[in-house]
Design an enzyme around this catalytic site. Structure first.
Site: not given
Length: 456
Positions: A15, A145, A160
């Site tokens: 990303r 998480g 998660e």
């Protein structure tokens, strides 16, 4: 307690949209992975393993000269990115039997403060649990998480976010991914991990549930400041972390006696050292390993990189790169010191002066619109406006040597290689192509010596 550390730095960081490995993107002038390595060094880890993967050679090259003793820092490669549990497993053969505890952290969390990590390690040493972990309570999940506890607040495991039920998504206590493990238990039980999730990865977080099922002791420290665990996954995260780090740096400098006129427009890297009673004007950038002395005034609109600035200096809107200034030097505005420039005590540079790879002796006055390149200029020399060393002949750089107490008339051109003797003078506009003896006056184009200065 003998402590080892494993720093996870194998992720690709897709990303970020970058050819640079994510952990090498800088925060306040340092690659973000360096903050994790700094923490391992400060925690006095006997061994530090950096797990690399994507761009591993770039990461190795970037920190080859890192401050940790070479025996303490080793690289292991996670050839396939199969999850955090698989990444830690790569360190097992190297670390097994070498420590009592293993500190595990990520290379993309540069904002974790050393006080927090010391508290984590101290609790682990004091209580001797199987796992000590860092958590944070936040309304912004940040993709972390969730910590699942029973009615007695005992940690049961970590879910998660992508695998959580709606009820579990409502949990506000989040896993930060920072742990201390009992070393023997960790290495003995890593093989119990099973691939899970859409990517069929081995999650290190599953070790928490494993320990809970075996009734192993799990301790937690809950962070107060969620900013410490900002992970860097996008350019927006990078900018957010930069702002937080810059605020910390600026606050620490002001606490130490440095005046920042406008901290919001002052950009100071993490390694910078500044003496007390120095004033930093707005829109000033101090980068790299710069050191600034006491009682200086820097800026506004100055940029100083990898340089040493003495005490009582005044630097206007100028650029200084890889150079050294002794005490009481005044510069600018609008000057440029290029690499390997050295200015001795009480040197003064007028506006629009440029120096490159040159040594200026004590008390040199260098006028505006002037240039000194590959030169050595003796003490108390007056280097008038428009004087230039012509140091490049199209093939090579050449040296200019100027003695002490020399007076160079405005717009003199010194065609290197050339030497100007002590107490010599040049007339305005002189083009000096031959050496000028001491105590002589040279004028003209090309300049010629017309008389000794002590002659009538």
């Amino acid at each position: 307690m003998n402590l080892a550390s494993v720093i996870l730095a194998a992720g690709q960081g897709t990303r970020m949209k970058s050819n640079l490995p994510k952990v090498l993107h800088p925060i306040a002038g340092k690659p973000m992975v360096q903050y994790a390595l700094d923490a391992a060094r400060t925690l006095e880890c006997a061994h530090t393993i950096l797990v690399v993967g994507h761009g591993g050679n770039q990461v190795r090259d970037a920190i080859t000269n890192y401050q940790l003793p070479i025996s303490n820092l080793q690289f292991v490669t996670q050839t396939e990115q199969r999850g955090t549990g698989h990444a830690v497993l790569q360190a097992r053969d190297t670390l097994r039997g070498k420590s009592d505890a293993v500190f595990v952290a990520y290379g993309d969390m540069p904002l974790l403060q050393i006080a927090t990590l010391r508290e984590l390690v101290a609790l682990h040493e004091r209580a001797r649990p199987t796992i000590t972990m860092l958590t944070v309570v936040s309304h912004d999940s940040m993709g972390f998480g969730r910590i699942v506890r029973d009615v007695d607040k005992r940690v049961l495991g970590i879910v998660e976010e992508k695998d959580a039920t709606p009820e579990q998504l409502a949990i506000r206590e989040l896993n930060c991914g920072i742990y201390c493990f009992d070393a023997n238990w960790l290495w003995d039980n890593l093989d119990a991990l099973k691939p899970a999730g859409a990517k069929n990865e081995y999650y290190l977080t599953d070790m928490i549930a494993l320990a809970a099922r075996e009734n192993e002791r799990i301790e937690t420290i809950v962070l107060d400041d969620v900013r410490e665990v900002i992970g860097i996954n996008t350019r927006q995260h990078l900018a957010q972390a930069e702002r937080v780090m810059r605020e910390r740096i600026n606050n620490a400098l002001m606490d130490a006696g440095v005046t920042l006129i406008d901290p919001a427009t002052t950009y100071i890297d993490a390694a910078i050292v500044i003496g007390a009673d120095t004033i930093i004007e707005p829109n000033t950038y101090l980068r790299g390993n710069t050191r600034v002395g006491a009682n200086c005034r820097i800026g506004p609109n100055a940029l100083i990189r990898d340089s040493v600035i003495g005490d009582d200096c005044a630097i206007g809107s100028s650029v200084i790169e890889e150079s050294t200034l002794e005490d009481q030097v005044t510069i600018g505005p609008f000057c440029h010191l290029r690499p390997q420039s050295y200015l001795s005590r009480r040197v003064h540079l007028g506006n629009y002066a440029e120096v490159k790879n040159s040594w200026l002796g004590e008390g040199v006055h260098m006028g505006h619109f002037s240039y000194a390149g590959d030169a050595r200029i003796g003490a108390r020399t007056n280097y008038s406006a428009g004087v230039i060393t012509c140091n490049y002949n199209g093939k090579s750089k050449n040296q200019t040597s100027i003695g002490e107490d020399v007076f160079l008339g405005s717009d003199s051109l010194l065609v290197a290689p050339v030497t100007i003797g002590d107490r010599a003078r040049t007339g305005a506009g002189a083009v000096v192509t031959k050496d000028v003896p001491a105590d002589s006056l040279a004028v003209g184009q090309p300049a010629r010596v017309i008389r000794k200065l002590n002659e009538q």
